[in-house]
Enzyme design. Structure first.
Site, mmCIF file in Angstrom:
data_model
loop_
_atom_site.group_PDB
_atom_site.id
_atom_site.type_symbol
_atom_site.label_atom_id
_atom_site.label_comp_id
_atom_site.label_asym_id
_atom_site.label_seq_id
_atom_site.Cartn_x
_atom_site.Cartn_y
_atom_site.Cartn_z
ATOM 1 N N TRP A 101 -73.865 27.081 -6.266
ATOM 2 C CA TRP A 101 -74.137 28.355 -5.580
ATOM 3 C C TRP A 101 -72.919 28.804 -4.783
ATOM 4 O O TRP A 101 -72.589 29.985 -4.749
ATOM 5 C CB TRP A 101 -75.374 28.239 -4.691
ATOM 6 C CG TRP A 101 -76.611 27.921 -5.468
ATOM 7 C CD1 TRP A 101 -77.380 26.799 -5.362
ATOM 8 C CD2 TRP A 101 -77.233 28.725 -6.493
ATOM 9 N NE1 TRP A 101 -78.430 26.862 -6.251
ATOM 10 C CE2 TRP A 101 -78.361 28.029 -6.951
ATOM 11 C CE3 TRP A 101 -76.937 29.969 -7.060
ATOM 12 C CZ2 TRP A 101 -79.202 28.527 -7.949
ATOM 13 C CZ3 TRP A 101 -77.759 30.469 -8.055
ATOM 14 C CH2 TRP A 101 -78.887 29.747 -8.495
ATOM 15 N N ASP A 168 -74.811 30.705 3.645
ATOM 16 C CA ASP A 168 -75.940 30.770 2.717
ATOM 17 C C ASP A 168 -76.857 29.602 3.061
ATOM 18 O O ASP A 168 -76.525 28.447 2.821
ATOM 19 C CB ASP A 168 -75.420 30.648 1.269
ATOM 20 C CG ASP A 168 -76.547 30.563 0.234
ATOM 21 O OD1 ASP A 168 -77.734 30.582 0.617
ATOM 22 O OD2 ASP A 168 -76.218 30.466 -0.971
ATOM 23 N N LYS A 192 -87.074 29.270 -1.516
ATOM 24 C CA LYS A 192 -86.825 27.840 -1.386
ATOM 25 C C LYS A 192 -87.630 27.223 -0.234
ATOM 26 O O LYS A 192 -88.116 26.114 -0.351
ATOM 27 C CB LYS A 192 -85.335 27.553 -1.176
ATOM 28 C CG LYS A 192 -84.434 28.057 -2.298
ATOM 29 C CD LYS A 192 -84.361 27.084 -3.464
ATOM 30 C CE LYS A 192 -83.752 27.675 -4.724
ATOM 31 N NZ LYS A 192 -82.529 28.441 -4.535
HETATM 32 C C1 LIG Z 1 -81.387 29.183 -5.210
HETATM 33 C C2 LIG Z 1 -80.163 29.422 -4.439
HETATM 34 C C3 LIG Z 1 -79.438 30.624 -4.559
HETATM 35 C C4 LIG Z 1 -79.829 31.726 -5.533
HETATM 36 O O1 LIG Z 1 -80.956 32.375 -5.083
HETATM 37 P P1 LIG Z 1 -81.575 33.622 -5.885
HETATM 38 O O2 LIG Z 1 -82.547 34.152 -4.869
HETATM 39 O O3 LIG Z 1 -82.210 33.090 -7.111
HETATM 40 O O4 LIG Z 1 -80.492 34.588 -6.176
HETATM 41 C C5 LIG Z 1 -78.318 30.790 -3.761
HETATM 42 N N1 LIG Z 1 -77.910 29.842 -2.912
HETATM 43 C C6 LIG Z 1 -78.571 28.679 -2.777
HETATM 44 C C7 LIG Z 1 -78.077 27.658 -1.815
HETATM 45 C C8 LIG Z 1 -79.716 28.432 -3.529
HETATM 46 O O5 LIG Z 1 -80.385 27.269 -3.409
#
Ligand SMILES: *Cc1c(COP(=O)(O)O)cnc(C)c1O
Length: 356
Positions: A101, A168, A192
């Site tokens: 990511w 993030d 998540k």
């Molecule tokens: C799952 C994830 C993403 C991507 O998320 P989406 O909502 O599917 O775009 C980005 N960063 C991290 C750390 C993730 O676990």
């Protein structure tokens, strides 16, 4: 009986949240209307948005000066909204590359300016967090990923930087207490650790915006969504409502301190067994292990994989397969996963050892 849900994302949600969310689909707030068939401008829906925003600020203990947004496009759209809104024309950004990511985020930023990778753990398949790196002071911002969902590593501390600090937090948001005010912008896809897919939480310090000298398309400009309180266009009401219910659940039970304590217990139990049980091995550097996603392998797959997989199935364990880029197993222990599910997994790991 409900399965033990170790899915990496979308994630397990509290039973009480799922129940309230499903009731609201049929009859929301005793309006005799569904939550998803009424105007997002109705006062009941506006109240949901307001409560969701207030809960985020309260749970994170944010000082004045931050806005909370619920956007669409996933965390993946933030990969480009961040440089669009924060990187100056001809500017520079610094990225810490700790996983898939983080790499995707860095690749998007490259479309906007000069990107420096200050640390990169791809040499060992992202099994550790780089340390001792320098963030250049002339960068417009530093971007990190607090928890690496796929590789099972987690940042235990964050560097002090002389530029904007962006994180993030998709896969460990609200799982542990941090000084959230050290960040200028935090984003997280809801699916998540907070709600269903369909909305992305963005927490942004107002004063950092509008300084790039770049024309930003309306929908990609954070200021658009701040001015309209996340209702510039039709928001994903169900995803926001369900996220709000999860945040309410968190607050009612004692907030982030309460859940952090349980998350620590779950992770210590599972890593304890991975280290003790001679049939298993963890894949991430011990000091960087994620308390959300624990990645591990069977030392002898040909001898034990079939029986372990069968026992998992019989034991009602869901979502334990590792990501295809790591293999093995990944147990995601998000906030709503009860301690008893970890105990059920441990029982199977011990049983496998007894049989071996
Ligand atoms: C799952 C994830 C993403 C991507 O998320 P989406 O909502 O599917 O775009 C980005 N960063 C991290 C750390 C993730 O676990």
């Amino acid at each position: 009986m409900k399965k033990h849900n170790f899915s990496a994302g979308p994630c397990i949600l509290p039973e009480s949240v799922l129940k309230q969310a499903s009731e609201a689909i049929l009859n929301f707030d005793d309006l005799n209307l569904s939550l998803i068939e009424i105007s997002h401008r109705s006062k009941n829906v506006v109240a949901v948005m307001d409560e969701a925003m207030a809960l985020v600020k309260e749970l994170m203990g944010l000082p004045e000066g931050y806005s909370v947004l619920f956007l669409q496009g996933g965390a993946s759209l933030e990969f480009l909204m961040v440089p669009y809104n924060l990187m100056k024309e001809g500017g520079k950004a610094a990225y810490l590359e700790t996983g898939t990511w983080a790499k995707k985020a860095r690749q998007e930023a490259e479309a906007f300016g000069d990107v420096t990778v200050v640390g990169n753990s791809s040499d060992k398949n992202f099994s550790y967090i780089p340390k001792g790196y320098e963030v250049p002071a002339d960068a417009d911002y530093f971007h990190s990923t607090s928890n690496n969902t796929i590789y099972g590593t987690q940042m235990k501390s964050f560097p002090k930087v002389n530029c904007l600090n962006v994180c993030d937090m998709s896969s460990d948001i609200f799982s542990r207490n941090l000084d959230f005010s050290q960040f200028d912008l935090i984003y997280a896809g809801a699916q998540k650790n907070m709600g269903p897919a369909g909305t992305t939480l963005v927490v942004v310090k107002d004063e950092i915006l509008g300084k790039t000298g770049r024309k930003i398309p309306t929908m990609l400009d954070y200021n658009t969504h701040i001015a309209k309180e996340s209702m510039f266009n039709t928001p994903p009401v169900f995803a926001i409502y369900t996220s709000m219910l999860t945040l309410r659940w968190l607050k009612e039970n004692g907030g982030i301190d309460w859940i952090e304590n349980i998350n620590n217990q779950k992770a210590e139990l599972l890593y304890g067994e991975i280290d003790r049980n001679p049939l298993f091995a963890g894949t991430a550097a011990v000091e960087d292990r994620s308390y959300m996603n624990a990645c591990f392998l069977l030392n002898d797959e040909s001898a034990h994989k079939e029986s372990f997989d069968n026992m998992l199935k019989e034991g009602g364990i869901n979502g334990l397969n590792g990501h295809r880029s790591v293999g093995g197993y990944r147990a995601s222990m998000y906030n709503a996963l009860p301690l008893s599910s970890v105990e059920a997994l441990l029982e199977i790991m011990r049983e496998l050892e007894r049989k071996a």
